[in-house]
Each structure stands twice: as C-alpha cells, then as structure tokens.
Design an enzyme around this catalytic site. Structure first.
Site, PDB file in Angstrom:
ATOM      1  N   ARG A   8       5.302  -6.701  -1.192  1.00 25.34           N
ATOM      2  CA  ARG A   8       5.028  -5.566  -0.329  1.00 25.34           C
ATOM      3  C   ARG A   8       6.293  -5.267   0.485  1.00 25.34           C
ATOM      4  O   ARG A   8       7.263  -6.012   0.452  1.00 25.34           O
ATOM      5  CB  ARG A   8       3.841  -5.855   0.602  1.00 25.34           C
ATOM      6  CG  ARG A   8       3.873  -7.260   1.156  1.00 25.34           C
ATOM      7  CD  ARG A   8       3.413  -7.379   2.565  1.00 25.34           C
ATOM      8  NE  ARG A   8       4.170  -6.544   3.458  1.00 25.34           N
ATOM      9  CZ  ARG A   8       5.378  -6.852   3.944  1.00 25.34           C
ATOM     10  NH1 ARG A   8       5.996  -7.966   3.583  1.00 25.34           N
ATOM     11  NH2 ARG A   8       5.980  -6.032   4.771  1.00 25.34           N
ATOM     12  N   ALA A  68       8.433  -1.460   1.543  1.00 24.66           N
ATOM     13  CA  ALA A  68       8.890  -0.347   0.716  1.00 24.66           C
ATOM     14  C   ALA A  68      10.056  -0.701  -0.207  1.00 24.66           C
ATOM     15  O   ALA A  68       9.985  -0.445  -1.412  1.00 24.66           O
ATOM     16  CB  ALA A  68       9.234   0.843   1.605  1.00 24.66           C
ATOM     17  N   ARG A 125       0.265   1.955  -5.743  1.00 14.22           N
ATOM     18  CA  ARG A 125       0.089   2.262  -4.324  1.00 14.22           C
ATOM     19  C   ARG A 125       0.671   3.656  -4.057  1.00 14.22           C
ATOM     20  O   ARG A 125       1.732   3.981  -4.590  1.00 14.22           O
ATOM     21  CB  ARG A 125       0.766   1.214  -3.427  1.00 14.22           C
ATOM     22  CG  ARG A 125       0.194  -0.186  -3.574  1.00 14.22           C
ATOM     23  CD  ARG A 125       0.696  -1.118  -2.484  1.00 14.22           C
ATOM     24  NE  ARG A 125       0.120  -0.785  -1.187  1.00 14.22           N
ATOM     25  CZ  ARG A 125       0.511  -1.326  -0.034  1.00 14.22           C
ATOM     26  NH1 ARG A 125       1.511  -2.193  -0.021  1.00 14.22           N
ATOM     27  NH2 ARG A 125      -0.071  -0.996   1.103  1.00 14.22           N
ATOM     28  N   ASP A 178       7.623   3.269   5.386  1.00 13.11           N
ATOM     29  CA  ASP A 178       7.243   3.346   3.983  1.00 13.11           C
ATOM     30  C   ASP A 178       7.536   4.714   3.375  1.00 13.11           C
ATOM     31  O   ASP A 178       7.685   4.829   2.165  1.00 13.11           O
ATOM     32  CB  ASP A 178       5.759   3.007   3.816  1.00 13.11           C
ATOM     33  CG  ASP A 178       5.507   1.523   3.997  1.00 13.11           C
ATOM     34  OD1 ASP A 178       5.483   0.811   2.985  1.00 13.11           O
ATOM     35  OD2 ASP A 178       5.368   1.077   5.151  1.00 13.11           O
ATOM     36  N   ASN A 237       4.268   4.350   8.453  1.00 13.18           N
ATOM     37  CA  ASN A 237       4.466   2.903   8.485  1.00 13.18           C
ATOM     38  C   ASN A 237       3.096   2.253   8.643  1.00 13.18           C
ATOM     39  O   ASN A 237       2.068   2.935   8.738  1.00 13.18           O
ATOM     40  CB  ASN A 237       5.412   2.513   9.627  1.00 13.18           C
ATOM     41  CG  ASN A 237       5.902   1.071   9.501  1.00 13.18           C
ATOM     42  OD1 ASN A 237       6.362   0.650   8.453  1.00 13.18           O
ATOM     43  ND2 ASN A 237       5.791   0.314  10.582  1.00 13.18           N
TER      44      ASN A 237
END
Length: 352
Positions: A49, A51, A92, A240, A250
């Site tokens: 995880r 970005a 995602r 992100d 975020n």
C-alpha cells in the site's frame, strides 16, 4: 538502510517479493507473488500500500501478467496485454500511481511493437525495475526539499503512513523527517493511529521507532488537543492523488487534520512525487473515493466491536482542499500556495 518493501526476483519469468504490511508490527513477513491474481490480491488487501509502492506493484504486476502470454506476434501480444492491464486497474480506484504505472508499461510495449514478443517482455521488466529505481531517487529528493521546512525542535504531526513501506525506499512524508534527523535536527513526531486499519500505529510508529526518531502515538481524536497544547509546529502527510488545482486525496481523516491545523495556525504540508498529480482531474470533487468492507470497522483485527446489522460507511480516503494546504513538497521543488497555476508552473510537462 530502509526495508525493501517490494522487489523483483529473477528474469521475466520471475516473481515479486514484498512485505506483508497487514502483519506489522507484530510480524515481519515477506510474501511472494508469482502470478497476476496474487499481486492483484496483495494490492486490494493492503499487503502492499502507499501510492508510490502501488505504482511499482502495478508495473511489476504487468510483468507477472505477461508471463503466460504465448502470442507469436506483437499485435496479438498488445491485445492480450490490454486484458492484463485492465484487470490490474480494478485493484484500487483512488491512488493514481496505480494507473500511472500501468500507463507507463503500456507505452513501453507500444514503443517496442516492432520487436519480438520476447524482446517486448524484457523491455517491460526493465521498465518496471526502472520505475522502482526512479522512486528511490525521488524519495530522497523529496526528503531534501522538505527538510528545509523543518526547524530544530519542531513537533510534527503525521497521519497514516507515507514512509519507506509506502514507497521503494525512503518514503514521502517520512522522508522529510528522516532527512531532518540526518541533518542533526531534533524533532518530535506525533503519529495519528489512523482508524480503522491503524496504519499510523502499526506502520508509521514502527518505522520511526526503528529510525530512532522520537515518536508519540496518539488516537486520531487527540490531534486537536495536542495542537492546542502547542506541541505541533507543522503537519506533514502523503497523498494518493492530487488534482490539477491542488486538492489532495489522502487517507480518511486527513481532511479533518487540515481543518484543525488551519484553526490553530499550523502549516499543513503534503509530500508526494509528481506521479501522484492527476492533471486530468480539475478538482478534488472528481477524485474517485474507494469504499472498503464494513468488516474493517465492525470486526477490526478479528474482534467484533459493533452490533450485528449496524449500517457502516467506510470510505478509505477523503479530499483536503488546496486552500487548507500550505505547500506541496515534490522531488521537483516545493509548491507554495497550491493552485492550478502554481502547480503547472513547477511541473510543466514533467507528468507523463
């Protein structure tokens, strides 16, 4: 030396080794992804995880996906490659680096379409590793640029995890802290636990403790109190996705922290690589927000904490408006007073 969050092992027929971040801080375990479904699962379930790390995982995931493509010509290969990238794109929705990494891989494949299928596969592996190596350099430069904003004796609050675990090497928001420490600055960090999955408690606090940085873990709801007591001189978070006007997505709770910082007159900084900017999105209103399983809240970490049948709203991210952000720290420099004009002035045509 930073922990290697994600690595490629072997040639084009190889595999991905990554840290299973769902087990930290109680267990440090490496898992191996040998096919596209396993890396899709790793991204979806937050084994990997952050970005930048998601962008690397997506690029390497493309290489896993092409292992089984037996096309004899480039045109057929490119068609089957599209099936691979389309599948990975569903892992995602919010972190733009996922799509950025995939787009880079697709571009390299097109640029090599006049070569053999084996040569295209090799070029894709080289590109995935190049993305990883670039991120290591980018993280260090973000740290250099951001550390200039940190003063000796500062108290710094951070939310979620934007350290080495979220990147290939050094982090984004935490890179600033690591560099400040290297410069001999004495800092004290307050890490929000970051509900509901406690990335601040499990990951950020773990990284900072191992780096020898003075860190105090607090519940998310304590941030205002800590600020009111004068213990925080700035806030640094990751991102992100950043829209063209500077609105920033975020981890959920970041928006609230930005409001608290603004109320207390505390600078609020976002640290992110230029690959996290999405200039195709005008404002944060258009950033897709991932909603995750209700069980992350009602049955967090294996224990039931809510009554059966209760309705749950579980967005993984929120959007902080540019007006609440003092500056965005990138590897290209620091964007003060983020706006579409200021962002474009610094970034120019660097985003691809």
């Amino acid at each position: 030396m930073p922990l290697p969050t994600i690595e490629w092992e072997g040639d084009v027929e190889g595999r991905i080794r990554l840290v299973d971040q769902t087990l930290l801080p109680t267990e440090l375990k490496f898992v191996y992804c040998e096919d596209i479904k396993s890396i899709w699962h790793a991204i979806k379930t937050l084994m990997v995880r952050g970005a930048p790390a998601i962008g690397i995982a997506a690029a390497m995931g493309v290489v896993l996906g092409i292992k089984d493509i037996r096309a004899k010509d480039a045109d057929t290969f490119l068609k089957e490659l599209k099936q691979v990238t389309s599948y990975l794109s569903t892992a995602r929705p919010t972190a733009v680096n996922l799509f950025w990494g995939i787009a880079r891989m697709e571009r390299v494949a097109r640029e090599n379409k006049n070569k053999s299928v084996r040569e295209i596969k090799d070029a894709l592996l080289h590109e995935a590793i190049r993305i990883q190596n670039e991120d290591k350099v980018i993280c260090r430069q973000i740290g250099e640029n951001g550390a200039k904003l940190i003063k000796d004796g500062n108290g710094i609050l951070t939310h979620c995890n934007a350290g080495g675990l979220a990147t290939a090497d050094y982090g984004t928001a935490l890179a600033v802290l690591f560099k400040a420490k290297e410069q001999g600055k004495h800092i004290k960090v307050y890490a929000d636990e970051t509900r509901p999955l406690l990335q601040g408690a499990r990951l950020t606090a773990w990284e900072l403790v191992h780096a020898g940085i003075d860190v105090t873990l607090i519940c998310d709801s304590m941030a205002a109190h800590v600020m009111k007591q004068g213990k925080v001189q700035c806030v640094i978070v990751g991102a992100d996705r950043i829209a063209a006007n500077g609105d920033t997505a975020n981890k959920i709770g970041t928006y609230g922290v930005s409001i608290l910082a603004k109320e207390h007159g505390i600078p609020f900084y976002v640290a992110a690589p230029v690959s996290t900017f999405d200039l195709s999105i005008k404002s944060g209103n258009d950033i897709p927000i991932e909603e995750r399983s209700p069980e992350e809240i009602t049955n967090g970490f294996g224990r039931k904490t809510a009554p059966e049948g209760v309705k749950v709203f579980n967005p993984a991210f929120d959007v902080t408006p540019a007006k609440n952000i003092t500056a965005i720290i990138t590897e290209k420099g620091v964007i003060t007073k983020p706006s579409a004009e200021n962002i474009q002035r610094l970034l120019g045509t660097t985003i691809s």
